[in-house]
Design a protein around this motif. Sequence first.
Motif, PDB file in Angstrom:
ATOM      1  N   UNK A 105       0.833  -1.210   0.000  1.00  0.00           N
ATOM      2  CA  UNK A 105       0.000   0.000   0.000  1.00  0.00           C
ATOM      3  C   UNK A 105       0.860   1.249   0.000  1.00  0.00           C
ATOM      4  N   UNK A 106       1.901   1.207   0.827  1.00  0.00           N
ATOM      5  CA  UNK A 106       2.796   2.356   0.920  1.00  0.00           C
ATOM      6  C   UNK A 106       3.429   2.677  -0.417  1.00  0.00           C
ATOM      7  N   UNK A 107       3.814   1.633  -1.139  1.00  0.00           N
ATOM      8  CA  UNK A 107       4.468   1.850  -2.432  1.00  0.00           C
ATOM      9  C   UNK A 107       3.490   2.437  -3.441  1.00  0.00           C
ATOM     10  N   UNK A 108       2.224   1.990  -3.384  1.00  0.00           N
ATOM     11  CA  UNK A 108       1.247   2.435  -4.377  1.00  0.00           C
ATOM     12  C   UNK A 108       0.671   3.804  -4.015  1.00  0.00           C
ATOM     13  N   UNK A 109       0.253   3.945  -2.751  1.00  0.00           N
ATOM     14  CA  UNK A 109      -0.477   5.156  -2.368  1.00  0.00           C
ATOM     15  C   UNK A 109       0.426   6.296  -1.899  1.00  0.00           C
ATOM     16  N   UNK A 110       1.681   5.962  -1.578  1.00  0.00           N
ATOM     17  CA  UNK A 110       2.575   7.002  -1.091  1.00  0.00           C
ATOM     18  C   UNK A 110       2.136   7.529   0.258  1.00  0.00           C
ATOM     19  N   UNK A 162       7.572   6.187   6.498  1.00  0.00           N
ATOM     20  CA  UNK A 162       8.357   6.560   5.326  1.00  0.00           C
ATOM     21  C   UNK A 162       9.124   5.380   4.747  1.00  0.00           C
ATOM     22  N   UNK A 163       9.810   4.617   5.627  1.00  0.00           N
ATOM     23  CA  UNK A 163      10.625   3.502   5.147  1.00  0.00           C
ATOM     24  C   UNK A 163       9.782   2.463   4.411  1.00  0.00           C
ATOM     25  N   UNK A 164       8.562   2.212   4.922  1.00  0.00           N
ATOM     26  CA  UNK A 164       7.699   1.225   4.276  1.00  0.00           C
ATOM     27  C   UNK A 164       7.295   1.694   2.872  1.00  0.00           C
ATOM     28  N   UNK A 165       7.098   3.010   2.735  1.00  0.00           N
ATOM     29  CA  UNK A 165       6.663   3.536   1.441  1.00  0.00           C
ATOM     30  C   UNK A 165       7.745   3.395   0.371  1.00  0.00           C
ATOM     31  N   UNK A 166       9.003   3.577   0.789  1.00  0.00           N
ATOM     32  CA  UNK A 166      10.075   3.551  -0.211  1.00  0.00           C
ATOM     33  C   UNK A 166      10.702   2.167  -0.363  1.00  0.00           C
ATOM     34  N   UNK A 167      10.204   1.196   0.431  1.00  0.00           N
ATOM     35  CA  UNK A 167      10.903  -0.088   0.451  1.00  0.00           C
ATOM     36  C   UNK A 167      10.860  -0.816  -0.894  1.00  0.00           C
ATOM     37  N   UNK A 168       9.689  -0.910  -1.495  1.00  0.00           N
ATOM     38  CA  UNK A 168       9.589  -1.690  -2.735  1.00  0.00           C
ATOM     39  C   UNK A 168      10.434  -1.101  -3.853  1.00  0.00           C
ATOM     40  N   UNK A 213      13.236   0.445  -3.427  1.00  0.00           N
ATOM     41  CA  UNK A 213      14.627   0.075  -3.152  1.00  0.00           C
ATOM     42  C   UNK A 213      14.876  -1.388  -3.514  1.00  0.00           C
ATOM     43  N   UNK A 214      13.841  -2.184  -3.345  1.00  0.00           N
ATOM     44  CA  UNK A 214      13.915  -3.595  -3.710  1.00  0.00           C
ATOM     45  C   UNK A 214      14.156  -3.725  -5.218  1.00  0.00           C
ATOM     46  N   UNK A 226      18.696   9.693  -1.802  1.00  0.00           N
ATOM     47  CA  UNK A 226      17.240   9.754  -1.910  1.00  0.00           C
ATOM     48  C   UNK A 226      16.702   8.387  -2.319  1.00  0.00           C
ATOM     49  N   UNK A 227      15.370   8.202  -2.188  1.00  0.00           N
ATOM     50  CA  UNK A 227      14.782   6.904  -2.546  1.00  0.00           C
ATOM     51  C   UNK A 227      15.088   6.491  -3.983  1.00  0.00           C
ATOM     52  N   UNK A 228      15.438   7.446  -4.845  1.00  0.00           N
ATOM     53  CA  UNK A 228      15.719   7.098  -6.242  1.00  0.00           C
ATOM     54  C   UNK A 228      16.883   6.124  -6.346  1.00  0.00           C
ATOM     55  N   UNK A 229      17.823   6.215  -5.407  1.00  0.00           N
ATOM     56  CA  UNK A 229      18.996   5.346  -5.520  1.00  0.00           C
ATOM     57  C   UNK A 229      19.210   4.448  -4.305  1.00  0.00           C
ATOM     58  N   UNK A 230      18.318   4.493  -3.318  1.00  0.00           N
ATOM     59  CA  UNK A 230      18.467   3.585  -2.180  1.00  0.00           C
ATOM     60  C   UNK A 230      18.330   2.142  -2.647  1.00  0.00           C
ATOM     61  N   UNK A 231      19.220   1.277  -2.140  1.00  0.00           N
ATOM     62  CA  UNK A 231      19.004  -0.154  -2.365  1.00  0.00           C
ATOM     63  C   UNK A 231      18.348  -0.725  -1.112  1.00  0.00           C
TER      64      UNK A 231
END
Lengths: 301, 290
Positions: B63-68, B75-81, B83-84, B233-238
């Motif tokens: 949900x976090x990844x889709x809905x932001x 925050x971490x849950x939203x950006x996790x996928x 980074x995956x 930033x989340x753009x490059x987090x692994x």
Amino acid sequence: MQTRRETEQKEMSQGLMALLFSAPAVLIIAATILVPFLMAVFLSLHNWNLKRPGRERFIGLENYTDWLTDSDFWEPLRTTFTFAILAVVLIVFIALLISLLLNEKFPGRGVLRALLLVPWAIPSVVNALLWKWLLNPQYGLVNAIAFEIGIITEYQNVLGSMPSVMIWLVIAYSWIHIPLATLLLLSGLQTIPGDIYESAIVDGAGVWQRFLFITLPLLRPMLSIVIIFEMIFALKVFDIIFVLTAGGPADSTNVLGWTIYTETFRKLDFGAGSSVAMLLGAITLALAILFYVFLDRGVEQ
Amino acid sequence: MKQRARIRLIVIYVAAAIVLLGTVGPFLWLVSSSFQYERQLLNRPPQWLPNPIVLDSYREIFEGAVLGEASGVPYQSRIFLRSFANSFFVAGSVAAIAVLTGAYAAYPLARLDFRGRSTLLFGILASRLIPALSLAIPIVLVAKQIGMSDKIISLVFINLSFILPYVIWLLQSYFKTIPMELEDAGRIDGCSRLQVVHKIILPLSLPGLTSAGILAFLLTWGEFLFALLLSESPASYTSTVVVSLFATDVDVSFVSIITAGVISVIPPIAFALIFQRFIISGLLSGSLKG
């Protein structure tokens, strides 16, 4: 053969060919290892602090002499060695036991060997997270088990004080490093021919004597390799410190890897950070060479 | 004698059970915890198996990844996928490029006779003795200066150079096991060196190439230091960076942290178990993972 020689003549020399074939890989390695290494040497000889821009200047070996006369170097160095020695001893001891077990023939051996890859495949950061959860002072499994068995009467914050924090750090670190050591030692054990044991049994040697006089001496070359490798790895420990202890409590787990990180990326003193990194690299290299010579000579005798 | 054989087997299985518990136990506890309610995690004594099986923390991450931000999850849950996915991109690219360029570099080391051969091999291996931490300092400095910080392409490049020496070493020792006669036969038939590599060496080295590729993927997947230092930033987090963001944040619920940990090790553990033969043979000829 005639045709082969003709083809050979039409082609370029082997040296040129080798150069072309390896060029992409070598260029990548040079660009990201050789060049940064030279730059790190350069930085370590300079006063280079990002907090004070415009004041960069060459200061010779001053960074080095500063470190070598400062307890901020010697204390982390001692912590690093305490950690590394404990970790290597634990890893090699447990790995030796497991490899001896896996060297026996029994149904299910292959499955057990394959499952060793589970801890091996876990990234060090996730491993740190896992142990942070296992060691949680209020809800951790380690506390729960010790409490239920009756070893402790109340839950402990093992990461909050010495020496327990060092002990658990070593255990957590070792958990993902034992599998590779085990596999290497197992491959060493498998090169020992079985008939040596058989004749020893005929001569009346017990299990312990066989281990001491056959297994250990013949395993020594592989044992040396494992000890050197694990020592090199353990001396540069960083990931698990970052997540689990951040060098604390009260600097008790401040290893050199952590010192380099804080000096460079928190205090932004790139000169000081580079020079202490060089010192760690030199110590590691010297130790690797020393071990190699020492253990290798032991094998020859 | 039969009695002794039985005792031997009992001793072996007791020892095997202890090893098994120590090997997979801690990880299974992490998995079990991820399927529980947060309040169940606080039980004393602990609840061994999830009852009921709770998927909330997993749903949170999707949900976090889709809905932001609208999802209301940390925050971490939203950006996790994201980074995956980054981890997949970085590890996959590194594996592919390392095997490709590494194979060409390994061939002359295994087969050609030229001046400086042993120097080249030694140089490639010795490059790994320099601690990554000391290289990280100038690399980060330069990356920031030339605007390459916070880009996953930089992570691909950096990881590549740390993986390549291993891959080259592994492949050149594998190439040496291929009988010279096969290569000679190809040469007599008029193949050029390049054709020999493409038509004989590479097809016969498929197991070795697979080992090298999988190991490259796994080692890159777990890399943390450069992933941390070169991302902003989340753009490059692994995924390892986001896991560390989870693990060092006291405000996030335990179950969210644990779930992130579990998801981030699914690919490496699945790979490790599926390809265990390739990995073990690769490990024993290359001695990897620091």
